[in-house]
Every structure is written in C-alpha cells, then in structure tokens.
Enzyme design. Structure first.
Site, PDB file in Angstrom:
ATOM      1  N   LYS A   7      67.265  40.138  55.425  1.00  0.00           N
ATOM      2  CA  LYS A   7      66.031  39.497  55.908  1.00  0.00           C
ATOM      3  C   LYS A   7      65.209  38.993  54.718  1.00  0.00           C
ATOM      4  O   LYS A   7      65.524  39.313  53.566  1.00  0.00           O
ATOM      5  CB  LYS A   7      65.229  40.519  56.714  1.00  0.00           C
ATOM      6  CG  LYS A   7      64.819  41.750  55.907  1.00  0.00           C
ATOM      7  CD  LYS A   7      64.423  42.914  56.781  1.00  0.00           C
ATOM      8  CE  LYS A   7      64.013  44.093  55.931  1.00  0.00           C
ATOM      9  NZ  LYS A   7      63.879  45.334  56.724  1.00  0.00           N
TER      10      LYS A   7
ATOM     11  N   TYR B  76      42.309  34.598  30.382  1.00  0.00           N
ATOM     12  CA  TYR B  76      41.188  34.716  31.321  1.00  0.00           C
ATOM     13  C   TYR B  76      40.546  36.090  31.206  1.00  0.00           C
ATOM     14  O   TYR B  76      41.219  37.112  31.214  1.00  0.00           O
ATOM     15  CB  TYR B  76      41.677  34.538  32.761  1.00  0.00           C
ATOM     16  CG  TYR B  76      42.050  33.119  33.103  1.00  0.00           C
ATOM     17  CD1 TYR B  76      41.105  32.094  33.016  1.00  0.00           C
ATOM     18  CD2 TYR B  76      43.338  32.808  33.509  1.00  0.00           C
ATOM     19  CE1 TYR B  76      41.447  30.782  33.335  1.00  0.00           C
ATOM     20  CE2 TYR B  76      43.687  31.504  33.837  1.00  0.00           C
ATOM     21  CZ  TYR B  76      42.739  30.498  33.743  1.00  0.00           C
ATOM     22  OH  TYR B  76      43.080  29.218  34.058  1.00  0.00           O
TER      23      TYR B  76
END
Ligand SMILES: *Cc1c(COP(=O)(O)O)cnc(C)c1O
Length: 360
Positions: free
Chosen positions: A34, A254
């Site tokens: 899946k 950042y």
C-alpha cells in the site's frame, strides 16, 4: 537535472521477500505494498515481488493500477470498500475484500447485483481500530456466509497494536483472544505484520502480511534491518552544490539555529522537506558525505540541507550525499527526526527521481 534521487534496489526487495518466506515457514505471504509500495513505487515493487502469494493494498485505486500493469494474482483490499458503489469494480477486478464493520455487511447484503467475492473478516483482538469485537466474530461470519456474496469461507484476520516491542505482552494476549474468538471455525487465519512475523512465531498461522520488512527496514522500535539480514530497498541521495567556509559565531540557515563553534567548512546538499526529507530532523542527524559519516547542521529548508564538513577536507562540490539507505539505516534517521521509517519512506515526494538497480 536535480540531483536528488531515490535508488530502488530490486534485488534487495527480492532478498527481503526470501527472508520473509523463511520466517513464514509454511504460511503464505501477502506482500503489503500500500501507499505506493511504502514510497518505492507500487508497480515497481509488485513486479520485483511477483513471487508473493498475494498483494495487500489500501484501496481500489491501488489495486486497479496493479491489474492495469498486468498483475493477475490475488490482491487484498486491507480496508475493504469505502462505499457500496465500489463493489461492482471490486468484483470485476477480482479483488479480495476485508470486511471490518457492520455497515459493510449491510451493504453486501443489500447489493442487488450480487457476485461472489473472496472475503476476509477482520476481528478486533485488542488494537481497537478496525474489526468486529471477538464476541461478535461468529455472528458477523454467519452473516457473510448468508449474504450471497461470499466465495468459499472467509479468511479470519486480525492486526497487532504493539508487536514492534518484543517484550510487550499485549501481542500474546491479542493472539490468544483471536484464537479463542475463532476457535473451531473453518477457514484460513492471518495475524502477523512484519513485527508479528519476526517476533512472534505463534502468529504465523496460514497467511502472514509483511510490509515494512520487505523494504529492508526493521519493524522493531530498536535496531535496524541489518541484524535481521534485511537489505535496504531505497537509498536516498543527492549531491553537494556548495561548500562554504564560515567564521566562529556564524549561524546557519533559517532561524540561525546552529552557530559555528570554530572556523569551519559547511556543505550544502540539494534536498529538503520539499523532497520528503523530514523538516524536523535536527542538527546532528546523520548523513553520509562521499560515503563518510557526517551530520546535518541547522534547519532543513524546502530544497536544501547543510552538512558538517569538518574533518572531511577532500570533499568536493558534486560529491554524493546519502540521506538514508545503503550505509545509513533509515531507522536511525527516523529516530533523530522523531518519527518512524515508514513515514520517511512514504513521504519521498514526486519530484525525487527514482532509479532502479538490481534488475535481472
Ligand atoms: C500495513 C499493514 C500490514 C503491514 O504492516 P508492516 O508493519 O508494514 O509489516 C499488515 N496488515 C495490515 C492490515 C496492514 O494494514
């Protein structure tokens, strides 16, 4: 061309299926593929694992893609159907169907265009997510048998909540509860995911349902696939696109969350959370630069990460950087990032180029 690349080792997938088979003994193996084959590519994984006795997927769209690629074997919808209007397609595609709730039984009973389907009855042995309570299993099974859509007898199944922790006693309790709820009923049984298969021999029964181990990843909370003789199926790499020198006290990226304690060299690698690399991976998360161990520095950006080049004077722009896979277990990266390997693998994004290795 963007250098971020996930190399999928088809021979590792096949090897891991062999290991699953060894543990399964006489049980049949449903390879769980899946979520796009846990991020490795649905059809690619199915093709490599065509020796499996069945494939497990989460929805009809995944099953349909497998049928369209020519996969003729058994495909099990692990969550069953989501709406009654899917039943005609499920029959046409000849899919196995898990039934986990009364509303699904009612829909099967009401289905006007009844066709025989292979059904799996899901019993909730203690996970409390999907399935019929143990004391209701017999009645639910009777209803399926009389619904007019059940081909043969239903396969009886359950799922474990804590099998990733070998010492956890609740798995044994789940096995007992499932066995007593289904005692004497004809039909095959299925309990084990990867952790059940590797950790609890009593859970093998007639069908095992390994997922994560097929990708070379340990299902257990500790350790990694190497100790289980598994080989990583995905190696995520990119390249250094810059090497810069900074002074003591310079802060990177950042938020400037990491500051250089000394004059030092820092590399920039072209991969970030836009590729599925986890933004929560902190400074100190391991990476391989030119095959040598190093660490992430500062915050992960959308397209880039920074890596520590102290002690690696021979590294050059263009050198490969491995984020996980061969030589660096994804389990280890997941622990640093506060998540599990399943999530990291599933999250590799569309823009990462996939390459295959180990084909015949
Ligand atoms: C996903 C899934 C599996 C496979 O689990 P792993 O931990 O990846 O081995 C097995 N059974 C069911 C019902 C699942 O949903």
């Amino acid at each position: 061309m963007r250098p971020a690349c996930a190399r999928i080792d088809l021979s590792a997938l096949r090897h891991n299926l062999t290991i699953a088979r060894q543990h399964a003994a006489t049980a049949r193996v449903m390879a769980v593929i899946k979520a796009n084959g846990y991020g490795h590519g649905l059809v690619r994984v199915a093709t490599a694992l065509e020796g499996a006795d069945a494939f497990g997927v989460a929805c009809m769209e995944e099953a349909q893609a497998l049928r369209e690629a020519g996969m003729a074997g058994r495909i099990v919808l692990l969550e069953g159907f989501f709406a009654a209007d899917e039943l005609a397609s499920i029959a046409r595609l000849d899919l196995d169907l898990v039934v986990h709730h009364d509303w699904q039984i009612e829909a099967l009973e009401r289905w006007s265009d009844k066709q025989p389907l292979r059904l799996w009855l899901k019993v909730d042995s203690g996970m409390h997510r999907l399935g019929f309570a143990p004391e209701r299993a017999v009645v639910a099974r009777e209803r399926l048998l009389h619904s007019g859509v059940c081909r043969g007898v239903p396969c009886l199944m359950t799922h474990f909540a804590n099998a990733d922790v070998r010492e956890d006693r609740t798995t044994e309790r789940q096995i007992e509860r499932f066995n007593s709820a289904t005692e004497g009923l004809p039909g095959p049984r299925s309990l084990a995911n990867s952790a059940g298969l590797l950790g609890f021999a009593d859970s093998r029964a007639d069908w095992v349902r390994p997922g994560i181990m097929l990708y070379g990843v340990s299902p257990f909370a500790q350790g990694d696939g190497r100790a289980l003789d598994l080989r990583p199926a995905m190696t995520l790499t990119t390249r250094l696109i810059a090497i810069n020198r900074y002074r003591a006290g310079d802060c990177l990226g950042y938020g400037g969350s990491w500051c250089c304690p000394e004059p030092m060299t820092v590399g920039v690698a072209a991969i970030g959370y836009g590729d599925g690399y986890p933004r929560h991976a902190p400074s100190g998360t391991p990476v391989l630069v030119g095959g040598q161990r190093s660490q992430l520095l500062g915050r992960v950006s959308m397209d880039m990460v920074m890596v520590d080049l102290r002690g690696l004077p021979e590294v050059r722009i263009g050198d490969p950087v491995t984020l996980w896979g061969e030589g660096l277990p994804v389990e280890e990266v997941a622990r640093h990032a506060g998540t599990i390997a399943y999530e990291l693998l599933c999250n590799v994004s569309q823009r990462v180029r996939m390459e295959e290795a180990g084909g015949d």
